[in-house]
Design a protein around this motif. Sequence first.
Motif, PDB file in Angstrom:
ATOM      1  N   ARG A  79      39.299  54.178  40.762  1.00 23.96           N
ATOM      2  CA  ARG A  79      38.711  54.592  42.085  1.00 23.96           C
ATOM      3  C   ARG A  79      37.634  53.973  42.291  1.00 23.96           C
ATOM      4  NH1 ARG A  79      41.860  59.759  39.969  1.00 23.96           N
ATOM      5  NH2 ARG A  79      40.921  59.248  38.212  1.00 23.96           N
ATOM      6  N   LYS A  80      36.564  53.732  41.302  1.00 18.46           N
ATOM      7  CA  LYS A  80      35.129  53.275  41.607  1.00 18.46           C
ATOM      8  C   LYS A  80      35.452  51.702  41.951  1.00 18.46           C
ATOM      9  CE  LYS A  80      32.930  56.508  38.714  1.00 18.46           C
ATOM     10  NZ  LYS A  80      31.977  56.820  37.390  1.00 18.46           N
ATOM     11  N   LEU A  82      37.928  50.343  43.072  1.00 20.17           N
ATOM     12  CA  LEU A  82      38.417  50.008  44.670  1.00 20.17           C
ATOM     13  C   LEU A  82      37.495  50.522  45.526  1.00 20.17           C
ATOM     14  CD1 LEU A  82      41.976  51.756  44.431  1.00 20.17           C
ATOM     15  CD2 LEU A  82      41.499  49.390  44.327  1.00 20.17           C
ATOM     16  N   LYS A  83      36.354  50.826  45.504  1.00 16.10           N
ATOM     17  CA  LYS A  83      35.192  50.949  46.276  1.00 16.10           C
ATOM     18  C   LYS A  83      34.428  49.659  46.707  1.00 16.10           C
ATOM     19  CE  LYS A  83      33.956  55.689  45.059  1.00 16.10           C
ATOM     20  NZ  LYS A  83      32.834  56.679  44.748  1.00 16.10           N
ATOM     21  N   ILE A  84      34.747  48.543  45.816  1.00 12.28           N
ATOM     22  CA  ILE A  84      34.097  47.400  45.935  1.00 12.28           C
ATOM     23  C   ILE A  84      35.287  46.440  46.606  1.00 12.28           C
ATOM     24  CG2 ILE A  84      32.574  47.602  44.394  1.00 12.28           C
ATOM     25  CD1 ILE A  84      34.169  45.480  42.572  1.00 12.28           C
ATOM     26  N   SER A  85      36.465  46.754  46.953  1.00  9.72           N
ATOM     27  CA  SER A  85      37.614  46.071  47.398  1.00  9.72           C
ATOM     28  C   SER A  85      37.198  45.254  48.760  1.00  9.72           C
ATOM     29  CB  SER A  85      38.951  46.779  47.851  1.00  9.72           C
ATOM     30  OG  SER A  85      38.582  47.843  48.754  1.00  9.72           O
ATOM     31  N   TYR A 134      42.443  45.680  47.956  1.00 10.39           N
ATOM     32  CA  TYR A 134      42.270  45.936  49.379  1.00 10.39           C
ATOM     33  C   TYR A 134      43.025  46.956  50.156  1.00 10.39           C
ATOM     34  CZ  TYR A 134      40.744  45.787  54.610  1.00 10.39           C
ATOM     35  OH  TYR A 134      40.690  45.847  55.502  1.00 10.39           O
ATOM     36  N   SER A 137      43.530  50.316  48.601  1.00  9.38           N
ATOM     37  CA  SER A 137      42.509  51.420  49.155  1.00  9.38           C
ATOM     38  C   SER A 137      42.941  51.635  50.608  1.00  9.38           C
ATOM     39  CB  SER A 137      41.004  50.586  49.058  1.00  9.38           C
ATOM     40  OG  SER A 137      40.174  51.458  49.528  1.00  9.38           O
ATOM     41  N   LYS A 141      44.149  55.919  52.118  1.00 10.85           N
ATOM     42  CA  LYS A 141      43.424  56.614  53.062  1.00 10.85           C
ATOM     43  C   LYS A 141      44.486  56.699  54.544  1.00 10.85           C
ATOM     44  CE  LYS A 141      39.189  54.916  51.398  1.00 10.85           C
ATOM     45  NZ  LYS A 141      37.864  53.502  51.481  1.00 10.85           N
ATOM     46  N   GLN A 329      45.629  56.296  45.649  1.00 12.22           N
ATOM     47  CA  GLN A 329      45.199  54.790  45.447  1.00 12.22           C
ATOM     48  C   GLN A 329      45.794  54.103  44.138  1.00 12.22           C
ATOM     49  OE1 GLN A 329      40.604  54.559  45.934  1.00 12.22           O
ATOM     50  NE2 GLN A 329      40.769  56.734  45.603  1.00 12.22           N
TER      51      GLN A 329
END
Length: 393
Positions: A79-80, A82-85, A134, A137, A141, A329
């Motif tokens: 999950r961390k 995917l924050k930079i996807s 990308y 993620s 949402k 995710q």
Amino acid sequence: MSSKRKTKRKVSHSYHSPDKIVLVFLIAMAIFGSIMIYDASVYMANAVFNNQFRFLISQIVWIFFGGVIGSIFYFVDYRKILKISVPFLAFIIFLLVLVLVAGVEMNGSKRWFQIGPLPQIQPAEFAKLAIVMYFASWFSKNEYSHSKLEDSKKAFTKAIVPFLVILGTVALLILIEPDLGTAMIICITAFLMFFLSGKDKFHRKGSLTIIPLALLLGVIAIVIEPYRIERIKTYFNLILNGEVADPRGTGYQMQQILIGIGSGGLIGKGFGQSRQRFGYLVENTAFTDSTFAVLLEEMGLLGGTAIIIAWVVFLWRGFKIALCASDKQGQYLATGITIWLSSQAFLNMAANVGLVPLTGIPLPFLTYGGSSTIVTIIAFALLLNVSRYTKDA
């Protein structure tokens, strides 16, 4: 007085060891693939470098680097990651543009960067990972559910159009290189992820409208490149007439592949006994695009069937990991990785037995290549990462 309270059932999550079957598959394929690459590359390695272990050593180095980078993608919570996807995809798009300007040209294609003595880097391979991350993620949402036709129309501008713009940008840049095989894998993976992101008939029908557009673009991509047209002609002649057209010209590669497969029979000639690897297969394809054909020649139908079964088992485990993932995710990430790697493997194997046209799509672990090997190991690391977190409810 009594009051009613609405309570939501909480879904608890637990931490587990990684999926053992996928882990064993990863290790076994990395080892077996290296052995097959060595076997298929001996002739070329001796002829060009006077060192029969040249390509084996490079492959082991890439597996090592893939393992080092992959360990980060395994131990850091997905999950961390995917924050930079978004920045990761933006960076890959930048590289896809840059490679068209400053890339190394080989056989009429600009797909690679060469930085000094370092191995060549192919941005298109990393685009597969970037796209999966990308969209995993994004879709987690925005799960699409449209109960009315009006909602479906709004979704067209809020979902389908942005999806096509992002996917189309990446695919177009890769097609310009040109690299139809990689663009096709990315489009198949992204489309199936998008199709699964909706929960009603409106989304599914809307998703299906993408298919005619994709087919049209595929036809255009084939028509503008004469060699692709020749491959299609060779394929249809084989399917319809049972023979390879122009076996000394455009059909040469397929002719040599079929000779090798036919001579392998049920149990094969034995390890190290392939004749087709001695320069009969075009250029270095014996240990790149056509390693599976060499495997069929040496290990026969039984050996090829074992590899296919192994990939079917991976497909099953990958989707099981997705179904048991602790959140959306993880579900989309595992689904995307499984579709990507499985479709790539099955299309390569299908091409090597004449079921689909030759496309140059690599077979994970059994195809020699730095970028492909590294990004494949990273993808497996992410899949194993997701498998550590499951829902208990």
